[in-house]
Enzyme design. Structure first.
Site, short mmCIF file in Angstrom:
data_model
loop_
_atom_site.label_atom_id
_atom_site.label_comp_id
_atom_site.label_asym_id
_atom_site.label_seq_id
_atom_site.Cartn_x
_atom_site.Cartn_y
_atom_site.Cartn_z
N THR A 14 40.69 31.46 40.52
CA THR A 14 40.35 32.88 40.59
C THR A 14 41.08 33.69 39.53
OG1 THR A 14 42.07 33.14 42.25
CG2 THR A 14 39.83 32.88 43.06
N SER A 247 53.46 37.14 40.96
CA SER A 247 52.04 37.03 41.30
C SER A 247 51.20 37.12 40.05
CB SER A 247 51.64 38.13 42.29
OG SER A 247 51.39 39.33 41.61
N LYS A 248 50.04 36.48 40.15
CA LYS A 248 49.09 36.48 39.03
C LYS A 248 48.76 37.90 38.63
CE LYS A 248 46.09 32.84 40.38
NZ LYS A 248 44.79 32.23 40.57
N ARG A 249 48.55 38.73 39.62
CA ARG A 249 48.05 40.08 39.37
C ARG A 249 49.13 40.97 38.76
NH1 ARG A 249 47.58 43.95 42.72
NH2 ARG A 249 48.40 42.68 44.42
#
Ligand code: GLU
Length: 462
Positions: A14, A247-249
């Site tokens: 994702t 986190s990725k975000r």
């Protein structure tokens, strides 16, 4: 004799492949290799809105770059294929139907608004929210859209965590949760244990954020009549500099592709990731992956989150760079500076080796070779010394050592210190305050270019 070890990672495609995936993969690989087991890559792609095939490719590329190869996976096949969850939807639906038939799951027709109202009511009454079981006890009539909920049996849920020891959860606190959504796709909470069981995973090693999911998943494994994995291991979270979960975000710097682009060596990143959260119990800090396989134990994994320390990673990467032969270092630097020819690069390597933390820094040191820096204005005091430098080097062999010897003589004659003599030369040749030692800086340029740049600076004054 216990079953051969089988472990897996289950990344979701994702977004970019990130550090957490690498870290979890590493611990799985260490354990699998230690026990002569099998490491499986399962793609957790049931989030139809956010999945992208190109993200799946990034996962493959990053893991391969790190040398964390898998034995079974979507691209490799294996005895329990398919390994992409989107290709296993029938299995989840059949297993959910079996739970309904056995009275262990039920259809829930509640709308989002109705569930929200229940939740608000619980809040108002200051009690922890659990689904009311309205659709179990008193299902509404005439509705067709439904999700499937697991009927949580409650009671004590116990399991062995290889990092944290014996774990207990109170199942009575867990409300009936959704296993198949109204769009007929399974939730992570359902698909994951079904696959862990059907793919005969003996150990589940994953990030700590999943610790609270384990009781849910074990209840499902029990209800489906599967054998539980022998043990779980929940690895410490990787924290950003500010202590928040990486986190990725929120942390684009956790993108594995960026580590590669900046010139972190895969061996060094592996070494760093192993030490992030695990303590070898000795002073040793540099480990090959084979040494890690030998030394790693879950008992020495810390419980608290592990803060990412760029300085330490840079130090480790620098150690790996310095351990390479000159030829190998040149080979690794080459893709970062395609403009530089082989022989120039080979001559630069001994000077680069002691200075680089990351391979991409070679660009900062060498870009003056293919760009022409704007010559800074030099003053009347400096100009004669630049002239002396030209005099000194123009008849010597165009290699760092003879150039160094000639310059040292000129410095001695000039009556100023090395810094005062060399810094303007550095400025004129590279446009920068930091460069390789001056004799390398000069020798790496073609002779005519070096002399031209120096002369031009003098002329600019005239
Ligand atoms: N897709 C989940 C994740 O990437 C998998 C968690 C698990 O290992 O069960 O966090």
């Amino acid at each position: 004799m216990s079953d051969p070890v089988r472990v897996r990672i289950a990344p979701s495609p994702t977004g970019f492949a990130h550090l957490g995936t690498a870290s979890t993969a590493l611990y799985n690989v260490l354990f699998a290799r230690q026990r002569g087991g099998t490491f499986t890559l399962r793609i957790d792609d049931t989030d139809m809105e956010r999945n992208r095939p190109e993200y799946e490719q990034l996962i493959y590329e990053s893991l391969r770059w790190l040398g964390l190869d898998w034995d079974e996976g979507p691209d490799k096949g294996g005895p329990y294929e398919p390994y992409r969850q989107s290709e296993r939807l029938d299995t989840y639906r059949e297993e959910a139907a079996r739970l309904i038939k056995d009275g262990r799951a039920y259809r829930c027709y509640c709308t989002t608004e109705e569930l929200e109202a229940e939740r608000k009511q619980a809040q108002l009454e200051k009690r922890a929210y659990k689904y009311s079981r309205r659709c179990l006890n008193n299902p509404p009539e005439g509705r067709t859209v439904f999700a499937v909920r697991f009927k949580v049996p409650g009671g004590d849920i116990k399991f062995r965590d290889m990092v944290r020891g014996e774990m207990h959860f109170d199942g009575d606190l867990i409300g009936d949760f959704i296993i198949i959504k109204s769009d007929t796709y399974p939730t992570y909470q359902f698909a994951s244990p079904v696959d862990d069981a059907l793919m005969k995973m003996t150990h589940v090693i994953r990030g700590e954020e999943h610790l609270s999911n384990t009781p849910y998943q074990l209840m499902l494994i029990d209800a489906l009549g599967y054998e539980r994995p022998e043990a779980y291991a929940h690895m410490p979270l990787i924290l950003a500099q500010d202590g928040s979960k990486l986190s990725k975000r929120k942390h684009p710097e956790s993108n594995l592709a960026l580590f590669r682009e900046q010139g972190y060596m895969p061996e060094a990143l592996i070494n760093y990731l192993a030490l992030l959260g695990w303590n070898p119990g000795t002073e040793q800090e540099i480990f090959t992956i084979e040494q890690l396989v030998g030394a790693f134990t879950f008992e020495r994994v810390q419980h608290a989150g592990a803060r990412f320390d760029w300085e330490k990673l840079n130090w480790i990467n620098g150690e790996y760079i310095r351990a390479l032969s000159d030829e190998e270092l040149a080979r690794r630097i080459k893709p970062f500076v395609p403009q530089v020819d082989e022989s120039t690069l080979q001559r630069a390597v001994p000077a680069l080796k002691t200075r680089l933390h990351k391979l991409a820094q070679a660009v900062d040191y060498l870009d003056y070779l293919w760009t022409d820096p704007h010559p800074p204005a030099i003053d009347g005091e400096v100009a004669p010394r630049v002239g002396m430098a030209i005099e000194a080097v123009q008849h010597v062999e165009w290699e760092p050592e003879p150039i160094e010897a000639a310059l040292e003589k000129a410095v001695a004659e000039s009556g100023v210190g090395k810094g005062k003599f060399y810094n303007p030369l550095r400025d004129i040749l590279t446009g920068k305050r930091v460069s390789l030692p001056i004799h390398f800086t000069i020798a790496l340029l073609p002779k005519d270019v070096a002399l031209f740049r120096l002369q031009r600076a003098i002329n600019a004054r005239d």
